[in-house]
Motif scaffolding. Structure first.
Motif, PDB file in Angstrom:
ATOM      1  N   GLY A  11       0.805  -1.215   0.000  1.00  0.00           N
ATOM      2  CA  GLY A  11       0.000   0.000   0.000  1.00  0.00           C
ATOM      3  C   GLY A  11       0.837   1.264   0.000  1.00  0.00           C
ATOM      4  N   ALA A  12       2.030   1.195   0.548  1.00  0.00           N
ATOM      5  CA  ALA A  12       2.920   2.356   0.583  1.00  0.00           C
ATOM      6  C   ALA A  12       4.000   2.300  -0.496  1.00  0.00           C
ATOM      7  N   GLU A  13       4.296   1.121  -1.003  1.00  0.00           N
ATOM      8  CA  GLU A  13       5.391   0.963  -1.951  1.00  0.00           C
ATOM      9  C   GLU A  13       5.018   1.269  -3.397  1.00  0.00           C
ATOM     10  N   LEU A  14       3.802   0.971  -3.793  1.00  0.00           N
ATOM     11  CA  LEU A  14       3.406   1.161  -5.185  1.00  0.00           C
ATOM     12  C   LEU A  14       3.162   2.643  -5.471  1.00  0.00           C
ATOM     13  N   GLU A  15       3.579   3.063  -6.642  1.00  0.00           N
ATOM     14  CA  GLU A  15       3.456   4.464  -7.041  1.00  0.00           C
ATOM     15  C   GLU A  15       2.013   4.955  -6.923  1.00  0.00           C
ATOM     16  N   ARG A  16       1.839   6.118  -6.335  1.00  0.00           N
ATOM     17  CA  ARG A  16       0.547   6.790  -6.168  1.00  0.00           C
ATOM     18  C   ARG A  16      -0.416   6.058  -5.235  1.00  0.00           C
ATOM     19  N   SER A  17       0.016   4.978  -4.625  1.00  0.00           N
ATOM     20  CA  SER A  17      -0.846   4.173  -3.778  1.00  0.00           C
ATOM     21  C   SER A  17      -0.737   4.623  -2.331  1.00  0.00           C
ATOM     22  N   ARG A  25     -12.190  -0.732   7.823  1.00  0.00           N
ATOM     23  CA  ARG A  25     -11.616  -1.727   6.912  1.00  0.00           C
ATOM     24  C   ARG A  25     -10.473  -1.114   6.123  1.00  0.00           C
ATOM     25  N   LEU A  26      -9.373  -1.840   6.014  1.00  0.00           N
ATOM     26  CA  LEU A  26      -8.217  -1.378   5.264  1.00  0.00           C
ATOM     27  C   LEU A  26      -8.513  -1.406   3.769  1.00  0.00           C
ATOM     28  N   THR A  27      -8.211  -0.304   3.090  1.00  0.00           N
ATOM     29  CA  THR A  27      -8.326  -0.248   1.628  1.00  0.00           C
ATOM     30  C   THR A  27      -7.060   0.386   1.074  1.00  0.00           C
ATOM     31  N   PHE A  28      -6.721   0.016  -0.150  1.00  0.00           N
ATOM     32  CA  PHE A  28      -5.625   0.638  -0.884  1.00  0.00           C
ATOM     33  C   PHE A  28      -6.245   1.441  -2.007  1.00  0.00           C
ATOM     34  N   ARG A  29      -5.723   2.640  -2.216  1.00  0.00           N
ATOM     35  CA  ARG A  29      -6.253   3.522  -3.248  1.00  0.00           C
ATOM     36  C   ARG A  29      -5.156   4.112  -4.114  1.00  0.00           C
ATOM     37  N   VAL A  30      -5.560   4.473  -5.319  1.00  0.00           N
ATOM     38  CA  VAL A  30      -4.790   5.330  -6.206  1.00  0.00           C
ATOM     39  C   VAL A  30      -5.720   6.493  -6.476  1.00  0.00           C
ATOM     40  N   GLY A  31      -5.363   7.669  -5.986  1.00  0.00           N
ATOM     41  CA  GLY A  31      -6.297   8.790  -6.053  1.00  0.00           C
ATOM     42  C   GLY A  31      -7.529   8.433  -5.232  1.00  0.00           C
ATOM     43  N   ARG A  32      -8.676   8.531  -5.858  1.00  0.00           N
ATOM     44  CA  ARG A  32      -9.919   8.178  -5.165  1.00  0.00           C
ATOM     45  C   ARG A  32     -10.405   6.781  -5.521  1.00  0.00           C
ATOM     46  N   ILE A  33      -9.644   6.076  -6.351  1.00  0.00           N
ATOM     47  CA  ILE A  33     -10.044   4.746  -6.817  1.00  0.00           C
ATOM     48  C   ILE A  33      -9.528   3.676  -5.859  1.00  0.00           C
ATOM     49  N   VAL A  34     -10.441   2.889  -5.317  1.00  0.00           N
ATOM     50  CA  VAL A  34     -10.084   1.764  -4.456  1.00  0.00           C
ATOM     51  C   VAL A  34      -9.707   0.594  -5.358  1.00  0.00           C
ATOM     52  N   TYR A  35      -8.518   0.026  -5.137  1.00  0.00           N
ATOM     53  CA  TYR A  35      -8.129  -1.133  -5.938  1.00  0.00           C
ATOM     54  C   TYR A  35      -8.001  -2.410  -5.110  1.00  0.00           C
ATOM     55  N   VAL A  36      -7.944  -2.292  -3.797  1.00  0.00           N
ATOM     56  CA  VAL A  36      -7.968  -3.451  -2.902  1.00  0.00           C
ATOM     57  C   VAL A  36      -8.693  -3.039  -1.628  1.00  0.00           C
ATOM     58  N   ALA A  90      -1.018 -13.597  -3.223  1.00  0.00           N
ATOM     59  CA  ALA A  90      -1.790 -12.458  -2.714  1.00  0.00           C
ATOM     60  C   ALA A  90      -1.116 -11.142  -3.090  1.00  0.00           C
ATOM     61  N   ARG A  91       0.205 -11.072  -2.952  1.00  0.00           N
ATOM     62  CA  ARG A  91       0.923  -9.850  -3.342  1.00  0.00           C
ATOM     63  C   ARG A  91       0.814  -9.600  -4.840  1.00  0.00           C
ATOM     64  N   ALA A  92       0.880 -10.664  -5.633  1.00  0.00           N
ATOM     65  CA  ALA A  92       0.752 -10.515  -7.082  1.00  0.00           C
ATOM     66  C   ALA A  92      -0.629  -9.977  -7.456  1.00  0.00           C
ATOM     67  N   LEU A  93      -1.671 -10.421  -6.766  1.00  0.00           N
ATOM     68  CA  LEU A  93      -3.018  -9.909  -7.035  1.00  0.00           C
ATOM     69  C   LEU A  93      -3.120  -8.427  -6.707  1.00  0.00           C
ATOM     70  N   VAL A  94      -2.467  -8.005  -5.627  1.00  0.00           N
ATOM     71  CA  VAL A  94      -2.476  -6.580  -5.269  1.00  0.00           C
ATOM     72  C   VAL A  94      -1.768  -5.764  -6.348  1.00  0.00           C
ATOM     73  N   VAL A  95      -0.621  -6.229  -6.798  1.00  0.00           N
ATOM     74  CA  VAL A  95       0.113  -5.499  -7.840  1.00  0.00           C
ATOM     75  C   VAL A  95      -0.699  -5.460  -9.129  1.00  0.00           C
ATOM     76  N   ASP A  96      -1.313  -6.569  -9.501  1.00  0.00           N
ATOM     77  CA  ASP A  96      -2.138  -6.592 -10.710  1.00  0.00           C
ATOM     78  C   ASP A  96      -3.324  -5.640 -10.589  1.00  0.00           C
ATOM     79  N   ALA A  97      -3.949  -5.595  -9.421  1.00  0.00           N
ATOM     80  CA  ALA A  97      -5.078  -4.681  -9.209  1.00  0.00           C
ATOM     81  C   ALA A  97      -4.609  -3.234  -9.312  1.00  0.00           C
ATOM     82  N   TRP A  98      -3.453  -2.943  -8.747  1.00  0.00           N
ATOM     83  CA  TRP A  98      -2.878  -1.597  -8.845  1.00  0.00           C
ATOM     84  C   TRP A  98      -2.630  -1.230 -10.306  1.00  0.00           C
ATOM     85  N   ARG A  99      -2.048  -2.150 -11.046  1.00  0.00           N
ATOM     86  CA  ARG A  99      -1.773  -1.895 -12.473  1.00  0.00           C
ATOM     87  C   ARG A  99      -3.063  -1.663 -13.251  1.00  0.00           C
TER      88      ARG A  99
END
Length: 130
Positions: A11-17, A25-36, A90-99
């Motif tokens: 959540g902190a390592e990926l660009e703009r995330s 509940r924990l969520t990861f976002r890029v801007g206002r878009i929730v990806y996880v 699980a980490r790969a799914l997070v990266v794919d969702a971010w992409r």
């Protein structure tokens, strides 16, 4: 078996995330878009995923993946049971969702997962790769 702490550092390592808590509940976002997003009990992980491919993902591994509730079917979203995933997957799914949600222009390349070579059963089981 994956747990929330296996993917949380992303959540902190990926660009703009960034991570945000929404209704506890924990969520990861890029801007206002929730990806996880994680369920309140941290057993399920919802993640951004192409709508046109999610039926094949769920059909290929029903013990690990499921469709979102009917109210969320309009979104590009799938649910995963963390207990059915290993930490690397699980980490790969997070990266794919971010992409899936981060704008392509200006994106820093990231090592990401790819579908297994030769998977002919409709399964989209992801593995680490380049």
């Amino acid at each position: 078996m994956a747990v929330i702490e296996d993917v949380r550092p992303l959540g902190a390592e990926l660009e703009r995330s960034y991570e945000v808590y929404v209704r506890g509940r924990l969520t990861f976002r890029v801007g206002r878009i929730v990806y996880v997003a994680f369920s309140a009990d941290e057993r399920l992980m919802g993640f951004a995923f192409p709508k046109e491919e999610r039926a094949a993902l769920v059909r290929g591994e029903p013990q690990a993946f499921r469709l979102p509730p009917p109210s969320d079917l309009g979104f590009s979203w799938v649910l995963a049971d963390l207990a059915a995933l290993d930490p690397v997957e699980a980490r790969a799914l997070v990266v794919d969702a971010w992409r899936f949600v981060v704008p392509r222009r200006g994106r820093v390349p990231t090592t990401c997962s790819t579908p297994e070579a030769g998977a002919d059963d409709g399964s989209l089981r992801l593995q680490p790769g380049g």
